[in-house]
Design a protein around this motif. Structure first.
Motif, PDB file in Angstrom:
ATOM      1  N   LEU A 194       8.846 -50.283 116.862  1.00  0.00           N
ATOM      2  CA  LEU A 194       7.922 -49.297 116.294  1.00  0.00           C
ATOM      3  C   LEU A 194       6.630 -49.943 115.827  1.00  0.00           C
ATOM      4  CD1 LEU A 194      10.395 -47.139 114.155  1.00  0.00           C
ATOM      5  CD2 LEU A 194       9.311 -46.475 116.315  1.00  0.00           C
ATOM      6  N   GLY A 195       6.664 -51.251 115.540  1.00  0.00           N
ATOM      7  CA  GLY A 195       5.463 -51.961 115.130  1.00  0.00           C
ATOM      8  C   GLY A 195       5.073 -51.754 113.678  1.00  0.00           C
ATOM      9  N   VAL A 196       6.040 -51.356 112.834  1.00  0.00           N
ATOM     10  CA  VAL A 196       5.722 -51.095 111.417  1.00  0.00           C
ATOM     11  C   VAL A 196       6.741 -51.800 110.513  1.00  0.00           C
ATOM     12  CG1 VAL A 196       4.539 -48.901 111.821  1.00  0.00           C
ATOM     13  CG2 VAL A 196       7.023 -48.924 111.501  1.00  0.00           C
ATOM     14  N   THR A 197       7.108 -53.013 110.858  1.00  0.00           N
ATOM     15  CA  THR A 197       8.174 -53.692 110.107  1.00  0.00           C
ATOM     16  C   THR A 197       7.837 -53.853 108.630  1.00  0.00           C
ATOM     17  OG1 THR A 197       7.260 -55.797 110.899  1.00  0.00           O
ATOM     18  CG2 THR A 197       9.170 -54.928 112.058  1.00  0.00           C
ATOM     19  N   ALA A 198       6.558 -53.912 108.272  1.00  0.00           N
ATOM     20  CA  ALA A 198       6.188 -54.038 106.866  1.00  0.00           C
ATOM     21  C   ALA A 198       6.564 -52.791 106.075  1.00  0.00           C
ATOM     22  CB  ALA A 198       4.695 -54.306 106.733  1.00  0.00           C
ATOM     23  N   ARG A 199       6.731 -51.659 106.752  1.00  0.00           N
ATOM     24  CA  ARG A 199       7.112 -50.411 106.088  1.00  0.00           C
ATOM     25  C   ARG A 199       8.624 -50.253 105.959  1.00  0.00           C
ATOM     26  NH1 ARG A 199       2.669 -48.566 103.588  1.00  0.00           N
ATOM     27  NH2 ARG A 199       0.950 -48.052 105.004  1.00  0.00           N
ATOM     28  N   LEU A 200       9.410 -51.108 106.609  1.00  0.00           N
ATOM     29  CA  LEU A 200      10.849 -50.926 106.685  1.00  0.00           C
ATOM     30  C   LEU A 200      11.582 -51.741 105.629  1.00  0.00           C
ATOM     31  CD1 LEU A 200      11.229 -51.307 110.571  1.00  0.00           C
ATOM     32  CD2 LEU A 200      10.978 -49.170 109.281  1.00  0.00           C
ATOM     33  N   ASP A 201      12.799 -51.290 105.294  1.00  0.00           N
ATOM     34  CA  ASP A 201      13.737 -52.098 104.521  1.00  0.00           C
ATOM     35  C   ASP A 201      14.665 -52.873 105.442  1.00  0.00           C
ATOM     36  OD1 ASP A 201      13.104 -51.247 101.736  1.00  0.00           O
ATOM     37  OD2 ASP A 201      13.707 -49.281 102.511  1.00  0.00           O
ATOM     38  N   VAL A 202      15.001 -52.253 106.572  1.00  0.00           N
ATOM     39  CA  VAL A 202      15.887 -52.879 107.559  1.00  0.00           C
ATOM     40  C   VAL A 202      15.272 -52.711 108.937  1.00  0.00           C
ATOM     41  CG1 VAL A 202      18.187 -52.953 108.583  1.00  0.00           C
ATOM     42  CG2 VAL A 202      17.926 -52.334 106.161  1.00  0.00           C
ATOM     43  N   ALA A 203      14.930 -53.809 109.598  1.00  0.00           N
ATOM     44  CA  ALA A 203      14.446 -53.769 110.976  1.00  0.00           C
ATOM     45  C   ALA A 203      15.627 -53.919 111.919  1.00  0.00           C
ATOM     46  CB  ALA A 203      13.429 -54.878 111.220  1.00  0.00           C
ATOM     47  N   LEU A 204      15.706 -53.052 112.910  1.00  0.00           N
ATOM     48  CA  LEU A 204      16.756 -53.101 113.926  1.00  0.00           C
ATOM     49  C   LEU A 204      16.204 -53.803 115.160  1.00  0.00           C
ATOM     50  CD1 LEU A 204      17.929 -49.384 113.574  1.00  0.00           C
ATOM     51  CD2 LEU A 204      19.031 -51.405 112.579  1.00  0.00           C
ATOM     52  N   VAL A 205      16.826 -54.924 115.532  1.00  0.00           N
ATOM     53  CA  VAL A 205      16.331 -55.700 116.674  1.00  0.00           C
ATOM     54  C   VAL A 205      17.408 -55.798 117.741  1.00  0.00           C
ATOM     55  CG1 VAL A 205      14.825 -57.029 115.145  1.00  0.00           C
ATOM     56  CG2 VAL A 205      17.042 -57.967 115.783  1.00  0.00           C
ATOM     57  N   GLY A 206      16.991 -55.709 118.976  1.00  0.00           N
ATOM     58  CA  GLY A 206      17.902 -55.892 120.087  1.00  0.00           C
ATOM     59  C   GLY A 206      17.686 -57.248 120.730  1.00  0.00           C
ATOM     60  N   ARG A 215      14.698 -64.750 117.941  1.00  0.00           N
ATOM     61  CA  ARG A 215      13.240 -64.687 118.035  1.00  0.00           C
ATOM     62  C   ARG A 215      12.719 -63.382 117.433  1.00  0.00           C
ATOM     63  NH1 ARG A 215       9.309 -62.473 120.961  1.00  0.00           N
ATOM     64  NH2 ARG A 215      10.788 -61.244 122.192  1.00  0.00           N
ATOM     65  N   ARG A 216      13.336 -62.265 117.792  1.00  0.00           N
ATOM     66  CA  ARG A 216      12.870 -60.981 117.280  1.00  0.00           C
ATOM     67  C   ARG A 216      13.154 -60.840 115.787  1.00  0.00           C
ATOM     68  NH1 ARG A 216      14.434 -56.449 121.774  1.00  0.00           N
ATOM     69  NH2 ARG A 216      13.577 -55.106 120.131  1.00  0.00           N
ATOM     70  N   ALA A 217      14.261 -61.409 115.333  1.00  0.00           N
ATOM     71  CA  ALA A 217      14.558 -61.373 113.897  1.00  0.00           C
ATOM     72  C   ALA A 217      13.502 -62.146 113.111  1.00  0.00           C
ATOM     73  CB  ALA A 217      15.945 -61.932 113.631  1.00  0.00           C
ATOM     74  N   GLU A 218      13.105 -63.304 113.624  1.00  0.00           N
ATOM     75  CA  GLU A 218      12.076 -64.106 112.947  1.00  0.00           C
ATOM     76  C   GLU A 218      10.748 -63.358 112.897  1.00  0.00           C
ATOM     77  OE1 GLU A 218      12.102 -67.711 115.138  1.00  0.00           O
ATOM     78  OE2 GLU A 218      13.851 -68.556 114.092  1.00  0.00           O
ATOM     79  N   LEU A 219      10.405 -62.675 113.992  1.00  0.00           N
ATOM     80  CA  LEU A 219       9.167 -61.895 114.014  1.00  0.00           C
ATOM     81  C   LEU A 219       9.223 -60.738 113.018  1.00  0.00           C
ATOM     82  CD1 LEU A 219       8.413 -61.732 117.855  1.00  0.00           C
ATOM     83  CD2 LEU A 219       7.116 -62.990 116.112  1.00  0.00           C
ATOM     84  N   ALA A 220      10.392 -60.088 112.933  1.00  0.00           N
ATOM     85  CA  ALA A 220      10.535 -58.963 112.011  1.00  0.00           C
ATOM     86  C   ALA A 220      10.422 -59.430 110.566  1.00  0.00           C
ATOM     87  CB  ALA A 220      11.870 -58.258 112.243  1.00  0.00           C
ATOM     88  N   ARG A 221      11.026 -60.565 110.257  1.00  0.00           N
ATOM     89  CA  ARG A 221      10.913 -61.099 108.890  1.00  0.00           C
ATOM     90  C   ARG A 221       9.467 -61.484 108.588  1.00  0.00           C
ATOM     91  NH1 ARG A 221      16.182 -61.628 107.255  1.00  0.00           N
ATOM     92  NH2 ARG A 221      17.684 -62.375 108.814  1.00  0.00           N
ATOM     93  N   ALA A 222       8.826 -62.115 109.549  1.00  0.00           N
ATOM     94  CA  ALA A 222       7.418 -62.490 109.344  1.00  0.00           C
ATOM     95  C   ALA A 222       6.537 -61.260 109.178  1.00  0.00           C
ATOM     96  CB  ALA A 222       6.928 -63.331 110.524  1.00  0.00           C
ATOM     97  N   GLY A 223       6.957 -60.150 109.795  1.00  0.00           N
ATOM     98  CA  GLY A 223       6.204 -58.910 109.674  1.00  0.00           C
ATOM     99  C   GLY A 223       6.451 -58.164 108.386  1.00  0.00           C
ATOM    100  N   GLY A 224       7.409 -58.649 107.565  1.00  0.00           N
ATOM    101  CA  GLY A 224       7.613 -58.061 106.245  1.00  0.00           C
ATOM    102  C   GLY A 224       8.914 -57.339 106.029  1.00  0.00           C
TER     103      GLY A 224
END
Length: 299
Positions: A194-206, A215-224
Motif C-alpha cells: 500500500l506504500g503507507v507503512t508509517a501509518r500502520l501498526d502492523v505491516a503485512l509482507v509476503g 528484505r521486505r520486513a526490513e523495508l517496512a520497519r525502516a518505513g515506520g
C-alpha cells in the motif's frame, strides 16, 4: 516459537454461515491465536454479510482474541468507517483491529458510482483515510464523558474536538459520534504494498523465500511500521519455516484451506499469551491523545 499468529477466516468460507464463523473464532481463541482477520470485497453475489458486521457478531462470542475486519478505504465513507471500527472496539472491550483494504476495480467501485483511481490517487486515498480515522478516534479525550449528575452534563464539551480534516477527495469536520475507543487507537494492519507503512501498526509482507520476507520486513520497519507479520496466502507453512522466521518478523498471518487442521496444530505451538486488549497482546503501547494536552492538536 515466539511469533504472534493471525488467522484469516474470511476467505474460502461462506459469509452467510455466521455460526460456523463463530465456532472457528472460538477455536482460534482457544488455540491462542492473537487475532482473526475477516476478508471482504465490495461486490459479491448471494447472501452476504459485510466483514465489519461479522466482526461485531464475534465481539460478544469471544473474550480474548483480536478481531480485524477488512474495510476498504475506496468504498466506505471515512467517517462511517471510523465510527464502525470504534464501536467494534467498545463492543469487544478493546480487541478490535482494522485490515486496510483498497479495492480499486471498476466492478468494486461501481457499487458507489466511483471510477478507479490511478496509483498516486489510490495511495493518497489510503493515506488520507487512515489519517482521518486516527484523528477521529482521538476526537474524544479519554475523560470527556463526565456524567456529572448535579449539573446534568454527560460530557465535557471542551474535551471533544473537531478534527477539521481536508483530504484530496473528502473533508470531515468531526468529532466522532462515539467516545474514544478503549485502546485509544485500534490496531491498523495493511499490506506493505500500500506504500503507507508509517501509518500502520502492523505491516503485512509476503515473499517467496526467507530472504525476500526479510528484505521486505526490513523495508517496512525502516518505513515506520512498529510490527511486521509475514503473510502466507498458500498452504500452511512448515514448522521449520516458522522457526526460521522467528526474529525476522513479529508474527505470521495464515490463510488456512482447512482451518480445523491448522487450529489443531497451532494449539500445540508456543505463542505469546493473549492479554486484555489486542494492543497489550501485541506489545503495542496505548497512544496518547493528540488533542488532550491543551485542547489543540499536537505535532
Amino acid at each position: 516459537m515466539t511469533l504472534h499468529v493471525a488467522l484469516e477466516l474470511g476467505g474460502g468460507r461462506d459469509p452467510a454461515d455466521i455460526e460456523a464463523l463463530a465456532r472457528a473464532a472460538i477455536a482460534a481463541e482457544e488455540a491462542g491465536v492473537a487475532l482473526v482477520t475477516l476478508a471482504d470485497e465490495p461486490v459479491g453475489g448471494g447472501v452476504r454479510i459485510e466483514a465489519g458486521v461479522r466482526a461485531a457478531f464475534l465481539a460478544r462470542r469471544t473474550a480474548r482474541i483480536g478481531l480485524a475486519p477488512q474495510l476498504h478505504v475506496t468504498a466506505t465513507e471515512p467517517f462511517h468507517l471510523a465510527t464502525q471500527l470504534a464501536s467494534l472496539d467498545h463492543a469487544s472491550l478493546g480487541r478490535a483491529a482494522w485490515v486496510v483494504g483498497a479495492a480499486n476495480t471498476e466492478e468494486a467501485l461501481a457499487t458507489i458510482g466511483r471510477a478507479p483511481l490511478d496509483a498516486a490517487g489510490l495511495r493518497r486515498e489510503v493515506d488520507d483515510v487512515i489519517d482521518v480515522a486516527r484523528r477521529l478516534w482521538d476526537s474524544w479525550e479519554d475523560d470527556a464523558v463526565i456524567r456529572d449528575v448535579p449539573s446534568g452534563r454527560f460530557l465535557d464539551r471542551d474535551r471533544v474536538h473537531h478534527v477539521s480534516f481536508e483530504g484530496a477527495t473528502f473533508s470531515i469536520a468531526g468529532p466522532l459520534i462515539t467516545p474514544r475507543p478503549p485502546q485509544g487507537q485500534l490496531v491498523v494492519l495493511g499490506a506493505d504494498a500500500l506504500g503507507v507503512t508509517a501509518r500502520l501498526d502492523v505491516a503485512l509482507v509476503g515473499g517467496g523465500s526467507i530472504g525476500e520476507v526479510r528484505r521486505r520486513a526490513e523495508l517496512a520497519r525502516a518505513g515506520g511500521a512498529p510490527l511486521v507479520f509475514a503473510d502466507f496466502a498458500g498452504p500452511r507453512p512448515l514448522p521449520e519455516l516458522l522457526a526460521a522466521l522467528d526474529g525476522v518478523v513479529d508474527g505470521v498471518r495464515l490463510h488456512p484451506a482447512a482451518p480445523d487442521d491448522d487450529l489443531a496444530w497451532l494449539s500445540t505451538v508456543d505463542k505469546p499469551p493473549l492479554r486484555a486488549t489486542l494492543r497489550e497482546t501485541l506489545g503495542l503501547p496505548r497512544p496518547e491523545n493528540r488533542y488532550a494536552t491543551s485542547g489543540r492538536e499536537t505535532t
